[in-house]
Design a protein around this motif. Structure first.
Motif, PDB file in Angstrom:
ATOM      1  N   VAL A 178       0.835  -1.204   0.000  1.00 50.81           N
ATOM      2  CA  VAL A 178       0.000   0.000   0.000  1.00 50.81           C
ATOM      3  C   VAL A 178       0.872   1.256   0.000  1.00 50.81           C
ATOM      4  O   VAL A 178       0.605   2.219  -0.729  1.00 50.81           O
ATOM      5  CB  VAL A 178      -0.950   0.001   1.212  1.00 50.81           C
ATOM      6  N   SER A 179       1.921   1.247   0.828  1.00 47.97           N
ATOM      7  CA  SER A 179       2.787   2.424   0.904  1.00 47.97           C
ATOM      8  C   SER A 179       3.460   2.703  -0.430  1.00 47.97           C
ATOM      9  O   SER A 179       3.560   3.855  -0.868  1.00 47.97           O
ATOM     10  CB  SER A 179       3.844   2.235   2.003  1.00 47.97           C
ATOM     11  N   THR A 185       7.637   6.860  -4.941  1.00 43.80           N
ATOM     12  CA  THR A 185       9.046   7.211  -4.777  1.00 43.80           C
ATOM     13  C   THR A 185       9.696   6.544  -3.568  1.00 43.80           C
ATOM     14  O   THR A 185      10.910   6.661  -3.379  1.00 43.80           O
ATOM     15  CB  THR A 185       9.187   8.732  -4.625  1.00 43.80           C
ATOM     16  N   ILE A 186       8.905   5.868  -2.749  1.00 43.07           N
ATOM     17  CA  ILE A 186       9.467   5.188  -1.582  1.00 43.07           C
ATOM     18  C   ILE A 186      10.431   4.103  -2.047  1.00 43.07           C
ATOM     19  O   ILE A 186      10.092   3.261  -2.883  1.00 43.07           O
ATOM     20  CB  ILE A 186       8.353   4.579  -0.713  1.00 43.07           C
ATOM     21  N   ASN A 190      10.505  -4.160  -0.879  1.00 44.80           N
ATOM     22  CA  ASN A 190      10.818  -5.036  -2.004  1.00 44.80           C
ATOM     23  C   ASN A 190      10.532  -4.359  -3.340  1.00 44.80           C
ATOM     24  O   ASN A 190       9.858  -3.345  -3.420  1.00 44.80           O
ATOM     25  CB  ASN A 190       9.961  -6.309  -1.916  1.00 44.80           C
ATOM     26  N   THR A 191      11.055  -4.952  -4.400  1.00 44.04           N
ATOM     27  CA  THR A 191      10.644  -4.546  -5.732  1.00 44.04           C
ATOM     28  C   THR A 191       9.188  -4.975  -5.926  1.00 44.04           C
ATOM     29  O   THR A 191       8.646  -5.744  -5.138  1.00 44.04           O
ATOM     30  CB  THR A 191      11.516  -5.221  -6.789  1.00 44.04           C
ATOM     31  N   GLY A 192       8.565  -4.486  -6.980  1.00 49.98           N
ATOM     32  CA  GLY A 192       7.161  -4.793  -7.202  1.00 49.98           C
ATOM     33  C   GLY A 192       6.875  -6.278  -7.231  1.00 49.98           C
ATOM     34  O   GLY A 192       5.976  -6.763  -6.557  1.00 49.98           O
ATOM     35  N   ALA A 193       7.639  -7.030  -8.001  1.00 45.67           N
ATOM     36  CA  ALA A 193       7.386  -8.464  -8.143  1.00 45.67           C
ATOM     37  C   ALA A 193       7.553  -9.196  -6.819  1.00 45.67           C
ATOM     38  O   ALA A 193       6.712 -10.018  -6.438  1.00 45.67           O
ATOM     39  CB  ALA A 193       8.327  -9.047  -9.202  1.00 45.67           C
ATOM     40  N   ASP A 376       2.610  11.920   7.015  1.00 45.17           N
ATOM     41  CA  ASP A 376       3.411  13.137   7.104  1.00 45.17           C
ATOM     42  C   ASP A 376       4.835  12.966   6.589  1.00 45.17           C
ATOM     43  O   ASP A 376       5.465  13.941   6.177  1.00 45.17           O
ATOM     44  CB  ASP A 376       3.463  13.628   8.560  1.00 45.17           C
ATOM     45  N   HIS A 377       5.362  11.738   6.632  1.00 43.40           N
ATOM     46  CA  HIS A 377       6.766  11.531   6.288  1.00 43.40           C
ATOM     47  C   HIS A 377       6.978  10.467   5.209  1.00 43.40           C
ATOM     48  O   HIS A 377       8.127  10.062   4.977  1.00 43.40           O
ATOM     49  CB  HIS A 377       7.562  11.147   7.538  1.00 43.40           C
ATOM     50  N   ASP A 378       5.890  10.000   4.578  1.00 46.70           N
ATOM     51  CA  ASP A 378       6.012   8.931   3.572  1.00 46.70           C
ATOM     52  C   ASP A 378       6.805   7.750   4.128  1.00 46.70           C
ATOM     53  O   ASP A 378       7.676   7.176   3.456  1.00 46.70           O
ATOM     54  CB  ASP A 378       6.692   9.462   2.305  1.00 46.70           C
ATOM     55  N   ASP A 379       6.489   7.388   5.371  1.00 47.03           N
ATOM     56  CA  ASP A 379       7.251   6.365   6.081  1.00 47.03           C
ATOM     57  C   ASP A 379       6.476   5.044   6.075  1.00 47.03           C
ATOM     58  O   ASP A 379       5.479   4.900   6.797  1.00 47.03           O
ATOM     59  CB  ASP A 379       7.505   6.818   7.513  1.00 47.03           C
ATOM     60  N   PRO A 380       6.880   4.056   5.288  1.00 49.51           N
ATOM     61  CA  PRO A 380       6.153   2.783   5.239  1.00 49.51           C
ATOM     62  C   PRO A 380       6.139   2.031   6.571  1.00 49.51           C
ATOM     63  O   PRO A 380       5.209   1.290   6.843  1.00 49.51           O
ATOM     64  CB  PRO A 380       6.889   1.992   4.159  1.00 49.51           C
ATOM     65  N   ALA A 381       7.179   2.230   7.391  1.00 51.20           N
ATOM     66  CA  ALA A 381       7.214   1.540   8.684  1.00 51.20           C
ATOM     67  C   ALA A 381       6.043   1.975   9.560  1.00 51.20           C
ATOM     68  O   ALA A 381       5.528   1.186  10.356  1.00 51.20           O
ATOM     69  CB  ALA A 381       8.541   1.805   9.393  1.00 51.20           C
ATOM     70  N   GLY A 382       5.613   3.236   9.420  1.00 51.32           N
ATOM     71  CA  GLY A 382       4.461   3.697  10.178  1.00 51.32           C
ATOM     72  C   GLY A 382       3.197   2.970   9.777  1.00 51.32           C
ATOM     73  O   GLY A 382       2.390   2.560  10.628  1.00 51.32           O
ATOM     74  N   LEU A 383       3.006   2.777   8.466  1.00 52.80           N
ATOM     75  CA  LEU A 383       1.832   2.056   7.999  1.00 52.80           C
ATOM     76  C   LEU A 383       1.907   0.582   8.387  1.00 52.80           C
ATOM     77  O   LEU A 383       0.886  -0.034   8.722  1.00 52.80           O
ATOM     78  CB  LEU A 383       1.717   2.195   6.481  1.00 52.80           C
ATOM     79  N   MET A 384       3.111   0.019   8.362  1.00 54.63           N
ATOM     80  CA  MET A 384       3.282  -1.369   8.804  1.00 54.63           C
ATOM     81  C   MET A 384       2.889  -1.526  10.268  1.00 54.63           C
ATOM     82  O   MET A 384       2.232  -2.504  10.649  1.00 54.63           O
ATOM     83  CB  MET A 384       4.738  -1.800   8.611  1.00 54.63           C
TER      84      MET A 384
END
Length: 428
Positions: A178-179, A185-186, A190-193, A376-384
């Motif tokens: 999702v992120s 740009t994150i 992983n890569t998409g695949a 606020d920070h485009d931080d995927p760890a926050g969404l995780m």
């Protein structure tokens, strides 16, 4: 973030993966404790000039909620619990130790890149799922490839063990997808695949493990993910079909779905005590005359009894995972029961309604903080973190998973994700 290719960085990645992999294995408490001790010694030996975790501001409300909840549990154990010594002992094992485990994971993860730390956790959880696939395939081939996949076979414990692990895996990998979908740009993850492969493997794992409650949480998280990413990329709304397919597979492979509603109604309303020892002479019948589905019946009956007990004891019976069992023994003289099979009800029985309220508030603040950190920070760890806390909290509503190795592993993973968040200046 670039992975630091040093021996100590590789040590921490291997250590994180090893702890996560060993945590759920039955009979490995000594090995788990040894690994944690090795990690603590390594942290102390390399403490000079090394980074430390810096939780973001978005998580401060959740941190204060955790402080308030812990203070209430200590006060409750000392001043409210009928058996303070027992409550304090339970508090140490099922609350303080997981908190210390989370702190240890956070400090270890801060020594390496965020991506490396999260990858170590994901690979360890994936290894368990691959083990399940291999275990089932081995028996499938050995049995001459029967028509039905032997979905009830797992290498250790019960299906529920692997379902808990798969739930934690799915929360992380779907949040990463999702992120990346919302912020292309994150560079984290992983890569998409590879990312979509991990999501697909986890969904397949949900199907073959055949655990209804696990499937419900997976579908809720998948739906939330689709709704989030579908606002930006309409084509991802088609993934709702994937959720429907997973649900349909679960219903087709698990006969327990049949008669679910009727069994729940019987469990909630029937005055019989069949739910205690499952004495066939006391087995209730459904209004249609069809046999009740025992698992659904029992969960509804246990929940009903737990809610009645909470109403009678709104301040709780003392911290411990066996609050329901103690309540049943006091009321009926029946021994041997432990959990009501709902972590929320177990917590309310233990720490009272104020304790449950503080727990839910803290979890909600953590989910909100994780989402704010991502937004606020485009931080995927926050969404995780938001998906992990939300998924675990919902699973605990349906199962008595708020204790033991599940709580310890959940705390450990949360420690990793909190340390992985940005901006988190590396103190030296």
């Amino acid at each position: 973030m670039t992975v630091t290719a040093t021996p100590i960085a590789w040590f921490w990645q291997v250590w994180l993966a090893a702890v996560v992999f060993v945590f759920p294995l039955p009979g490995t408490i000594a090995l788990r404790n040894l690994l944690l001790l090795v990690g603590l010694i390594a942290l102390l030996a390399t403490r000079r000039g090394t980074p430390r975790p810096r939780p973001p501001r978005a998580l401060r409300p959740a941190a204060w909620g955790l402080v308030a909840l812990t203070a209430w549990l200590v006060l409750h154990s000392v001043a409210v619990a009928p058996a303070p010594t027992l409550a304090l002992g339970n508090l140490r094992g099922d609350w303080i130790v997981p908190l210390l485990t989370a702190a240890l994971a956070a400090h270890a993860s801060a020594r390496i890149s965020a991506e490396s730390a999260v990858r170590a956790v994901v690979l360890a959880l994936l290894a368990h799922l691959v083990w399940v696939f291999g275990w089932q395939a081995r028996f499938w081939v050995g049995a001459g490839m029967p028509a039905h996949w032997p979905v009830v076979l797992v290498p250790f414990g019960q299906n529920d063990f692997q379902s808990s692990l798969n739930g934690m895996l799915f929360a992380i990998v779907v949040a990463e997808r999702v992120s990346r979908g919302l912020v292309p740009t994150i560079s984290f993850g992983n890569t998409g695949a590879a990312g979509w492969f991990a999501v697909g493997v986890s969904l397949l794992g949900d199907v073959v493990l055949r655990v209804r409650n696990g499937t419900l949480i997976t579908l809720l998280q998948l739906t939330a993910a689709v709704l989030l990413i579908g606002r930006v990329h309409r084509r991802f709304l088609a993934l709702i079909a994937v959720a429907a397919a997973v649900g349909a597979a679960s219903i087709a492979l698990d006969p327990r779905w049949a008669g679910l509603t009727e069994s729940l109604v019987v469990g909630w309303n029937s005055p019989t005590l069949y739910w205690q020892g499952f004495n066939e002479e006391l087995r209730p019948r459904s209004t249609s005359g069809a046999p009740i589905e025992q698992s659904a019946y029992a969960r509804a009956a246990w929940a009903h009894e737990a809610i009645k007990t909470i109403a009678e004891n709104p301040l709780g019976l003392g911290f411990g995972r066996d609050g329901f069992g103690r309540a049943v023994e006091m009321k009926y003289g029946y021994k041997g029961m432990v959990s009501s099979h709902s972590g929320w009800l177990d917590f309310a029985l233990a720490a009272g309604i104020p304790g449950l309220a503080l727990l839910l508030l803290t979890a909600a603040l953590a989910i909100r903080g994780g989402w704010q950190q991502f937004r606020d920070h485009d931080d995927p760890a926050g969404l995780m973190l938001a998906f992990t806390v939300g998924g675990y909290l919902l699973r605990c509503l349906l199962d008595g998973h708020f204790s033991g190795w599940r709580l310890g592993l959940f705390a450990f993973i949360c420690g990793v994700l909190i340390a992985a968040m940005k901006p988190a200046p590396r103190a030296t």
